[in-house]
Design a protein around this motif. Structure first.
Motif, PDB file in Angstrom:
ATOM      1  N   ALA A 101      41.511  42.915  51.966  1.00 58.19           N
ATOM      2  CA  ALA A 101      41.290  41.825  52.927  1.00 58.19           C
ATOM      3  C   ALA A 101      39.799  41.591  53.158  1.00 58.19           C
ATOM      4  O   ALA A 101      39.033  42.534  53.354  1.00 58.19           O
ATOM      5  CB  ALA A 101      41.977  42.137  54.249  1.00 58.19           C
ATOM      6  N   GLY A 102      39.382  40.346  53.099  1.00 55.35           N
ATOM      7  CA  GLY A 102      37.990  39.986  53.374  1.00 55.35           C
ATOM      8  C   GLY A 102      37.028  40.283  52.231  1.00 55.35           C
ATOM      9  O   GLY A 102      35.822  40.149  52.395  1.00 55.35           O
ATOM     10  N   SER A 103      37.556  40.694  51.058  1.00 55.35           N
ATOM     11  CA  SER A 103      36.680  41.045  49.940  1.00 55.35           C
ATOM     12  C   SER A 103      36.578  39.894  48.945  1.00 55.35           C
ATOM     13  O   SER A 103      37.527  39.123  48.779  1.00 55.35           O
ATOM     14  CB  SER A 103      37.238  42.267  49.203  1.00 55.35           C
ATOM     15  N   ASN A 104      35.435  39.806  48.276  1.00 53.16           N
ATOM     16  CA  ASN A 104      35.299  38.799  47.219  1.00 53.16           C
ATOM     17  C   ASN A 104      35.856  39.352  45.905  1.00 53.16           C
ATOM     18  O   ASN A 104      36.246  40.522  45.833  1.00 53.16           O
ATOM     19  CB  ASN A 104      33.839  38.349  47.080  1.00 53.16           C
ATOM     20  N   ALA A 105      35.898  38.495  44.874  1.00 43.71           N
ATOM     21  CA  ALA A 105      36.550  38.868  43.610  1.00 43.71           C
ATOM     22  C   ALA A 105      35.942  40.135  43.008  1.00 43.71           C
ATOM     23  O   ALA A 105      36.660  41.010  42.513  1.00 43.71           O
ATOM     24  CB  ALA A 105      36.454  37.719  42.616  1.00 43.71           C
ATOM     25  N   HIS A 106      34.629  40.260  43.110  1.00 43.30           N
ATOM     26  CA  HIS A 106      33.946  41.414  42.545  1.00 43.30           C
ATOM     27  C   HIS A 106      34.321  42.701  43.297  1.00 43.30           C
ATOM     28  O   HIS A 106      34.615  43.745  42.698  1.00 43.30           O
ATOM     29  CB  HIS A 106      32.436  41.178  42.605  1.00 43.30           C
ATOM     30  N   GLU A 107      34.359  42.602  44.629  1.00 47.91           N
ATOM     31  CA  GLU A 107      34.724  43.768  45.450  1.00 47.91           C
ATOM     32  C   GLU A 107      36.187  44.162  45.231  1.00 47.91           C
ATOM     33  O   GLU A 107      36.536  45.347  45.247  1.00 47.91           O
ATOM     34  CB  GLU A 107      34.479  43.465  46.936  1.00 47.91           C
ATOM     35  N   ILE A 108      37.036  43.151  45.006  1.00 47.44           N
ATOM     36  CA  ILE A 108      38.454  43.426  44.744  1.00 47.44           C
ATOM     37  C   ILE A 108      38.599  44.251  43.463  1.00 47.44           C
ATOM     38  O   ILE A 108      39.325  45.237  43.426  1.00 47.44           O
ATOM     39  CB  ILE A 108      39.275  42.116  44.684  1.00 47.44           C
ATOM     40  N   ARG A 109      37.856  43.871  42.413  1.00 43.06           N
ATOM     41  CA  ARG A 109      37.838  44.642  41.150  1.00 43.06           C
ATOM     42  C   ARG A 109      37.426  46.089  41.410  1.00 43.06           C
ATOM     43  O   ARG A 109      38.027  47.035  40.919  1.00 43.06           O
ATOM     44  CB  ARG A 109      36.836  44.036  40.166  1.00 43.06           C
ATOM     45  N   ASP A 110      36.368  46.221  42.198  1.00 46.20           N
ATOM     46  CA  ASP A 110      35.800  47.519  42.528  1.00 46.20           C
ATOM     47  C   ASP A 110      36.833  48.396  43.252  1.00 46.20           C
ATOM     48  O   ASP A 110      37.039  49.566  42.908  1.00 46.20           O
ATOM     49  CB  ASP A 110      34.594  47.255  43.453  1.00 46.20           C
ATOM     50  N   LEU A 111      37.500  47.808  44.235  1.00 47.03           N
ATOM     51  CA  LEU A 111      38.488  48.555  45.020  1.00 47.03           C
ATOM     52  C   LEU A 111      39.720  48.898  44.183  1.00 47.03           C
ATOM     53  O   LEU A 111      40.281  49.989  44.302  1.00 47.03           O
ATOM     54  CB  LEU A 111      38.896  47.749  46.264  1.00 47.03           C
TER      55      LEU A 111
END
Ligand SMILES: Nc1ncnc2c1ncn2[C@@H]1O[C@H](COP(=O)(O)OP(=O)(O)O)[C@@H](O)[C@H]1O
Ligand SMILES: [Mg+2]
Length: 239
Positions: free
Chosen positions: A161-171
């Motif tokens: 939640a609240g993450s951008n596409a790059h952060e979603i990949r990271d998580l």
């Protein structure tokens, strides 16, 4: 490993979780999805001993009914929260240490804390004050604190939640590593269907506290009743 049978939770007149049964196998990444207010976070609050419930939840055959949260943590169940819950004035290292104190019956274990900082790539940030971290940093710290309790099952509540596409990949990569490299079973509540399809082995869809479907994420997300109850909304949000 974790089994809910006929799980029911009422808040006054409201039935937040309604006769819900599901089971999570050791080693799985198990997804839970459903519209806002479906009862997803409440399920976590029942598993982790925050609220009492009707029905039963067992972990390796042990009933969690009536067990206090710290005992449940010591059995090997840990969680994160939808809105990052951290200790703002503590350093990153101290924040991970809190988990080590809470979950480990032997108390603080500096080696464990060290290995988690390394696993999360937070060694360099160990002395940063939590309130100075960005959202992704706070999320990682919250996951680190949960991992420091040495869980066998980790419950993640809308980690993207609240993450951008790059952060979603990271998580997503982090969640996979926790599952594969640390051998921790994962339950993940998530709104993003694409993430659930990619990440999970099995998917449970609930609406108004009731099970709509459970099974292979690719199959479940094709079911007309699921598309009607949920995916219409989610795809509309995504696009
Ligand atoms: N402590 C509580 N007291 C009263 N109602 C609650 C409480 N916690 C959750 N609810 C209600 O239960 C329902 C399910 O909430 P929740 O589990 O947070 O949904 P989700 O996480 O799927 O969005 C909602 O209608 C919510 O308002
Ligand atoms: Mg929720």
């Amino acid at each position: 490993m974790l089994q809910a049978s006929h799980l029911t939770k009422k808040f006054g007149e409201l039935v937040a979780v309604n006769d819900l049964s599901f089971s999570v196998e050791e080693g799985q990444v198990y997804g839970i999805a459903g519209p806002n207010g479906a009862g997803k976070s409440t399920v976590y609050n029942l598993i982790t001993g925050i609220y009492s419930f009707e029905g039963d939840i067992t972990f390796d055959g042990i009933s969690l009914s009536g067990m206090p949260p710290h005992k449940i943590a010591q059995l090997g169940i840990s969680r994160t929260f939808q809105i990052p819950q951290t200790f703002p004035s503590l350093s990153v290292e101290q924040g991970v240490g809190v988990g080590s104190r809470f979950g480990d019956s032997d108390g603080y274990d500096s080696e464990n804390v060290e290995s988690i900082l390394e696993f999360l790539g937070l060694e360099e940030d160990r002395n940063l004050i939590t309130s100075d971290l960005n959202l992704l940093g706070k999320k990682k710290l919250m996951i680190g604190s949960a991992l420091a309790t040495r869980p066998r099952v980790l419950l993640l509540d809308e980690p993207m939640a609240g993450s951008n596409a790059h952060e979603i990949r990271d998580l997503m990569e982090l969640i996979r590593r926790i599952n594969k490299d640390m051998g921790v079973t994962i339950i993940v509540i998530e709104h993003f269907m694409k993430v659930l399809i990619e990440l999970t082995d099995k998917l449970l869809i609930i609406e108004s506290g009731t099970k709509i479907a459970e099974g292979d994420p690719n199959e479940v997300t094709q079911l007309p009743e699921v598309i009607e109850s949920y995916l219409g909304d989610a795809y509309a949000d995504d696009n």
